[in-house]
Design an enzyme around this catalytic site. Sequence first.
Site, PDB file in Angstrom:
ATOM      1  N   SER A 199       0.805  -1.218   0.000  1.00  0.00           N
ATOM      2  CA  SER A 199       0.000   0.000   0.000  1.00  0.00           C
ATOM      3  C   SER A 199       0.836   1.265   0.000  1.00  0.00           C
ATOM      4  CB  SER A 199      -0.935   0.002   1.215  1.00  0.00           C
ATOM      5  OG  SER A 199      -1.768  -1.127   1.219  1.00  0.00           O
ATOM      6  N   HIS A 246       0.673   4.571   4.400  1.00  0.00           N
ATOM      7  CA  HIS A 246      -0.052   5.244   3.318  1.00  0.00           C
ATOM      8  C   HIS A 246       0.376   6.694   3.172  1.00  0.00           C
ATOM      9  CE1 HIS A 246      -3.651   2.207   3.248  1.00  0.00           C
ATOM     10  NE2 HIS A 246      -2.471   1.621   3.193  1.00  0.00           N
TER      11      HIS A 246
END
Length: 295
Positions: A199, A246
Amino acid sequence: MDQAAGSAQDARSVPVCYRHPDRETGVRCTRCDRPICPECMVSASVGFQCPDCVRGGSGTGHAPTASRPRTITGGTVTADPRLLTKILIGINLAVFIAIQADSSLLDHLLLYGAWPPKPFAPVSGVAGGEWYRFVTSMFAHQEYWHIGFNMLSLWWIGGPLEAALGRARYLAVYVVSGLAGGALTYLLEPPTTFSLGASGAIFGLFGATAVLMRRLNYDMRPVIALLVINLIFTFNPSMHISWEAHIGGLVAGVITGYAMVHAPREKRSLVQYGTCAVVLLLAVAMVLVRTAQLT
Protein backbone atom coordinates in the site's frame (compact mmCIF):
# COMPACT_ATOMS: atom_id res chain seq x y z
CA MET A 1 -23.63 7.36 -56.96
CA ASP A 2 -20.54 7.50 -59.18
CA GLN A 3 -19.34 10.64 -57.38
CA ALA A 4 -19.76 9.05 -53.95
CA ALA A 5 -17.84 5.97 -54.98
CA GLY A 6 -15.04 8.09 -56.36
CA SER A 7 -14.82 10.05 -53.10
CA ALA A 8 -14.57 6.88 -51.06
CA GLN A 9 -11.81 5.61 -53.29
CA ASP A 10 -9.89 8.87 -52.89
CA ALA A 11 -10.31 8.70 -49.11
CA ARG A 12 -8.91 5.18 -49.01
CA SER A 13 -5.83 6.35 -50.92
CA VAL A 14 -4.77 8.78 -48.18
CA PRO A 15 -1.84 7.22 -46.22
CA VAL A 16 -2.36 6.55 -42.53
CA CYS A 17 0.23 5.99 -39.81
CA TYR A 18 1.16 2.33 -39.56
CA ARG A 19 1.06 2.55 -35.73
CA HIS A 20 -2.07 4.74 -35.54
CA PRO A 21 -4.45 3.74 -38.38
CA ASP A 22 -6.89 6.53 -37.49
CA ARG A 23 -4.35 9.28 -38.31
CA GLU A 24 -3.70 10.47 -41.86
CA THR A 25 -0.16 11.55 -42.69
CA GLY A 26 2.01 12.59 -45.60
CA VAL A 27 5.32 11.74 -43.95
CA ARG A 28 7.15 8.45 -44.42
CA CYS A 29 10.07 6.83 -42.62
CA THR A 30 13.29 7.46 -44.54
CA ARG A 31 14.43 3.87 -43.94
CA CYS A 32 11.38 1.60 -44.37
CA ASP A 33 9.11 4.06 -46.22
CA ARG A 34 6.15 3.36 -43.93
CA PRO A 35 3.83 6.34 -43.22
CA ILE A 36 4.24 7.84 -39.75
CA CYS A 37 2.28 10.49 -37.84
CA PRO A 38 3.92 13.37 -35.87
CA GLU A 39 3.81 11.35 -32.64
CA CYS A 40 5.87 8.56 -34.21
CA MET A 41 8.39 10.75 -36.00
CA VAL A 42 11.97 10.50 -34.72
CA SER A 43 14.38 13.09 -36.11
CA ALA A 44 17.20 11.62 -38.16
CA SER A 45 20.14 13.16 -40.01
CA VAL A 46 17.87 13.27 -43.05
CA GLY A 47 14.11 13.36 -42.60
CA PHE A 48 12.33 11.24 -39.98
CA GLN A 49 12.41 7.60 -38.97
CA CYS A 50 9.79 5.38 -37.32
CA PRO A 51 10.27 3.99 -33.78
CA ASP A 52 10.84 0.44 -35.10
CA CYS A 53 13.75 1.50 -37.30
CA VAL A 54 15.23 3.56 -34.49
CA ARG A 55 15.16 0.56 -32.15
CA GLY A 56 16.91 -1.56 -34.78
CA GLY A 57 19.66 1.00 -35.33
CA SER A 58 19.50 4.58 -36.50
CA GLY A 59 21.89 4.18 -39.46
CA THR A 60 23.16 7.71 -38.74
CA GLY A 61 26.37 6.90 -36.89
CA HIS A 62 24.71 7.44 -33.50
CA ALA A 63 23.73 4.82 -30.97
CA PRO A 64 20.16 3.55 -31.45
CA THR A 65 19.16 4.92 -28.03
CA ALA A 66 20.20 8.43 -29.01
CA SER A 67 17.14 8.97 -31.19
CA ARG A 68 14.57 6.82 -29.41
CA PRO A 69 11.24 8.47 -28.64
CA ARG A 70 11.01 9.69 -25.07
CA THR A 71 8.25 10.07 -22.51
CA ILE A 72 7.37 13.40 -20.92
CA THR A 73 9.90 12.71 -18.14
CA GLY A 74 12.71 11.61 -20.46
CA GLY A 75 12.12 7.88 -20.18
CA THR A 76 12.44 5.58 -23.17
CA VAL A 77 9.23 4.54 -24.92
CA THR A 78 9.07 0.73 -24.85
CA ALA A 79 7.13 -1.92 -26.73
CA ASP A 80 5.38 -3.07 -23.52
CA PRO A 81 4.73 0.01 -21.35
CA ARG A 82 3.29 -2.11 -18.51
CA LEU A 83 6.08 -4.67 -18.22
CA LEU A 84 7.35 -3.57 -14.77
CA THR A 85 3.81 -3.36 -13.42
CA LYS A 86 3.21 -6.93 -14.54
CA ILE A 87 6.46 -8.05 -12.91
CA LEU A 88 5.60 -6.31 -9.63
CA ILE A 89 2.16 -7.90 -9.59
CA GLY A 90 3.73 -11.27 -10.35
CA ILE A 91 6.19 -10.96 -7.45
CA ASN A 92 3.41 -9.99 -5.04
CA LEU A 93 1.26 -12.92 -6.15
CA ALA A 94 4.19 -15.35 -5.90
CA VAL A 95 4.96 -14.24 -2.34
CA PHE A 96 1.27 -14.45 -1.42
CA ILE A 97 1.05 -18.02 -2.72
CA ALA A 98 4.19 -18.94 -0.80
CA ILE A 99 2.70 -17.50 2.40
CA GLN A 100 -0.52 -19.44 1.87
CA ALA A 101 1.51 -22.62 1.44
CA ASP A 102 3.66 -21.98 4.52
CA SER A 103 2.30 -19.41 6.99
CA SER A 104 5.52 -19.48 9.01
CA LEU A 105 7.21 -17.65 6.13
CA LEU A 106 5.28 -14.53 7.10
CA ASP A 107 7.31 -14.18 10.31
CA HIS A 108 10.42 -13.54 8.20
CA LEU A 109 8.77 -10.96 5.91
CA LEU A 110 6.75 -8.71 8.24
CA LEU A 111 7.90 -5.24 9.18
CA TYR A 112 8.13 -4.58 12.91
CA GLY A 113 10.38 -2.53 15.14
CA ALA A 114 11.81 -4.80 17.79
CA TRP A 115 11.25 -8.01 19.69
CA PRO A 116 11.42 -8.34 22.60
CA PRO A 117 10.59 -4.73 23.58
CA LYS A 118 12.47 -2.75 26.21
CA PRO A 119 13.97 -3.24 28.72
CA PHE A 120 15.30 -6.25 26.81
CA ALA A 121 17.77 -5.87 23.98
CA PRO A 122 16.03 -6.52 20.63
CA VAL A 123 17.10 -9.69 18.88
CA SER A 124 14.79 -9.43 15.86
CA GLY A 125 12.99 -6.72 13.94
CA VAL A 126 14.53 -3.64 12.33
CA ALA A 127 16.11 -2.55 15.62
CA GLY A 128 17.70 -5.99 15.79
CA GLY A 129 19.45 -5.39 12.48
CA GLU A 130 16.84 -6.88 10.12
CA TRP A 131 16.61 -3.91 7.77
CA TYR A 132 15.66 -6.23 4.91
CA ARG A 133 12.12 -6.22 6.33
CA PHE A 134 11.51 -2.83 4.73
CA VAL A 135 11.76 -4.53 1.33
CA THR A 136 10.17 -7.92 2.05
CA SER A 137 7.14 -6.37 3.77
CA MET A 138 6.39 -4.41 0.57
CA PHE A 139 5.60 -7.68 -1.22
CA ALA A 140 3.90 -9.59 1.61
CA HIS A 141 0.11 -10.00 1.94
CA GLN A 142 -1.84 -12.37 4.16
CA GLU A 143 -5.52 -11.76 3.32
CA TYR A 144 -7.18 -12.31 -0.04
CA TRP A 145 -9.01 -8.97 0.08
CA HIS A 146 -5.75 -7.19 0.87
CA ILE A 147 -3.76 -8.47 -2.08
CA GLY A 148 -6.79 -8.28 -4.38
CA PHE A 149 -7.41 -4.60 -3.64
CA ASN A 150 -3.72 -3.70 -3.83
CA MET A 151 -3.07 -5.51 -7.09
CA LEU A 152 -6.12 -3.97 -8.77
CA SER A 153 -4.95 -0.54 -7.65
CA LEU A 154 -1.43 -1.28 -8.90
CA TRP A 155 -2.75 -2.31 -12.32
CA TRP A 156 -5.10 0.67 -12.70
CA ILE A 157 -2.68 3.30 -11.43
CA GLY A 158 0.71 1.75 -12.09
CA GLY A 159 0.25 0.78 -15.74
CA PRO A 160 -0.52 4.26 -17.11
CA LEU A 161 2.08 5.85 -14.84
CA GLU A 162 4.78 3.43 -16.03
CA ALA A 163 3.96 4.35 -19.63
CA ALA A 164 4.23 8.06 -18.80
CA LEU A 165 7.42 7.96 -16.70
CA GLY A 166 9.37 5.14 -18.30
CA ARG A 167 10.51 2.01 -16.49
CA ALA A 168 13.50 3.30 -14.51
CA ARG A 169 11.73 6.40 -13.18
CA TYR A 170 8.57 4.47 -12.43
CA LEU A 171 10.50 1.87 -10.45
CA ALA A 172 12.33 4.62 -8.55
CA VAL A 173 9.04 6.23 -7.46
CA TYR A 174 7.59 2.86 -6.47
CA VAL A 175 10.57 1.70 -4.40
CA VAL A 176 11.27 5.04 -2.71
CA SER A 177 7.59 5.47 -1.81
CA GLY A 178 7.35 1.98 -0.36
CA LEU A 179 10.52 2.43 1.69
CA ALA A 180 9.44 5.87 2.92
CA GLY A 181 6.09 4.46 4.03
CA GLY A 182 7.85 1.68 5.89
CA ALA A 183 10.24 4.14 7.55
CA LEU A 184 7.39 6.33 8.83
CA THR A 185 5.60 3.24 10.12
CA TYR A 186 8.73 2.13 11.95
CA LEU A 187 9.17 5.62 13.42
CA LEU A 188 5.64 6.10 14.75
CA GLU A 189 4.18 2.65 15.44
CA PRO A 190 4.87 0.66 18.65
CA PRO A 191 7.87 -1.61 18.08
CA THR A 192 5.83 -4.81 18.35
CA THR A 193 3.23 -3.74 15.77
CA PHE A 194 3.39 -5.71 12.52
CA SER A 195 3.00 -4.10 9.09
CA LEU A 196 2.88 -5.58 5.60
CA GLY A 197 1.59 -4.88 2.10
CA ALA A 198 2.31 -2.83 -1.03
CA SER A 199 0.00 0.00 0.00
CA GLY A 200 2.77 2.49 0.78
CA ALA A 201 4.29 2.09 -2.68
CA ILE A 202 0.86 2.23 -4.34
CA PHE A 203 -0.05 5.42 -2.49
CA GLY A 204 3.21 6.82 -3.83
CA LEU A 205 1.98 6.03 -7.34
CA PHE A 206 -1.27 7.83 -6.50
CA GLY A 207 0.69 10.92 -5.53
CA ALA A 208 2.89 10.83 -8.63
CA THR A 209 -0.18 10.32 -10.84
CA ALA A 210 -1.86 13.38 -9.35
CA VAL A 211 1.24 15.49 -10.04
CA LEU A 212 1.46 14.18 -13.61
CA MET A 213 -2.20 14.86 -14.35
CA ARG A 214 -1.80 18.38 -12.98
CA ARG A 215 1.22 18.89 -15.21
CA LEU A 216 -0.72 17.74 -18.29
CA ASN A 217 -3.81 19.77 -17.32
CA TYR A 218 -5.98 16.65 -17.22
CA ASP A 219 -9.20 16.40 -15.23
CA MET A 220 -7.99 15.51 -11.74
CA ARG A 221 -11.39 14.74 -10.24
CA PRO A 222 -11.26 10.97 -10.88
CA VAL A 223 -7.86 10.46 -9.23
CA ILE A 224 -8.74 12.80 -6.36
CA ALA A 225 -12.01 10.95 -5.75
CA LEU A 226 -10.17 7.61 -5.77
CA LEU A 227 -7.52 8.97 -3.40
CA VAL A 228 -10.14 10.33 -0.99
CA ILE A 229 -11.92 6.97 -0.92
CA ASN A 230 -8.65 5.24 -0.10
CA LEU A 231 -7.86 7.75 2.64
CA ILE A 232 -11.29 7.18 4.19
CA PHE A 233 -10.50 3.47 4.41
CA THR A 234 -7.03 4.32 5.71
CA PHE A 235 -8.32 6.23 8.74
CA ASN A 236 -11.22 3.89 9.47
CA PRO A 237 -10.38 2.39 12.90
CA SER A 238 -12.22 -0.85 12.15
CA MET A 239 -9.93 -1.57 9.15
CA HIS A 240 -6.72 -1.72 11.24
CA ILE A 241 -4.72 -0.14 8.41
CA SER A 242 -1.28 1.39 8.88
CA TRP A 243 -2.00 5.01 8.02
CA GLU A 244 1.69 5.82 8.46
CA ALA A 245 2.64 3.64 5.49
CA HIS A 246 -0.05 5.24 3.32
CA ILE A 247 0.79 8.84 4.23
CA GLY A 248 4.55 8.26 4.06
CA GLY A 249 4.22 6.67 0.63
CA LEU A 250 1.85 9.38 -0.60
CA VAL A 251 4.15 12.23 0.43
CA ALA A 252 7.19 10.50 -1.08
CA GLY A 253 5.25 9.87 -4.31
CA VAL A 254 4.22 13.53 -4.59
CA ILE A 255 7.78 14.75 -4.03
CA THR A 256 9.48 12.31 -6.38
CA GLY A 257 6.67 12.60 -8.92
CA TYR A 258 7.03 16.39 -8.95
CA ALA A 259 10.74 16.02 -9.62
CA MET A 260 10.05 13.57 -12.43
CA VAL A 261 7.65 15.78 -14.39
CA HIS A 262 9.06 19.24 -13.60
CA ALA A 263 12.82 18.63 -13.79
CA PRO A 264 14.57 20.98 -16.27
CA ARG A 265 15.57 19.19 -19.45
CA GLU A 266 19.27 20.06 -19.23
CA LYS A 267 19.58 18.56 -15.71
CA ARG A 268 16.71 16.13 -15.89
CA SER A 269 18.28 12.92 -14.64
CA LEU A 270 20.29 14.68 -11.93
CA VAL A 271 17.21 16.37 -10.48
CA GLN A 272 14.97 13.31 -10.80
CA TYR A 273 17.25 10.72 -9.26
CA GLY A 274 18.80 13.24 -6.89
CA THR A 275 15.35 13.94 -5.42
CA CYS A 276 14.75 10.21 -5.00
CA ALA A 277 18.10 9.93 -3.20
CA VAL A 278 17.21 12.82 -0.85
CA VAL A 279 13.85 11.25 0.05
CA LEU A 280 15.57 7.93 0.62
CA LEU A 281 18.16 9.58 2.87
CA LEU A 282 15.39 11.18 4.92
CA ALA A 283 13.80 7.74 5.31
CA VAL A 284 17.14 6.33 6.47
CA ALA A 285 17.44 9.18 8.98
CA MET A 286 14.04 8.28 10.44
CA VAL A 287 15.11 4.66 10.74
CA LEU A 288 18.32 5.60 12.52
CA VAL A 289 16.49 7.86 14.98
CA ARG A 290 13.95 5.18 15.81
CA THR A 291 16.60 2.48 16.14
CA ALA A 292 18.49 4.65 18.60
CA GLN A 293 15.28 4.97 20.66
CA LEU A 294 14.67 1.24 20.72
CA THR A 295 18.20 0.18 21.54
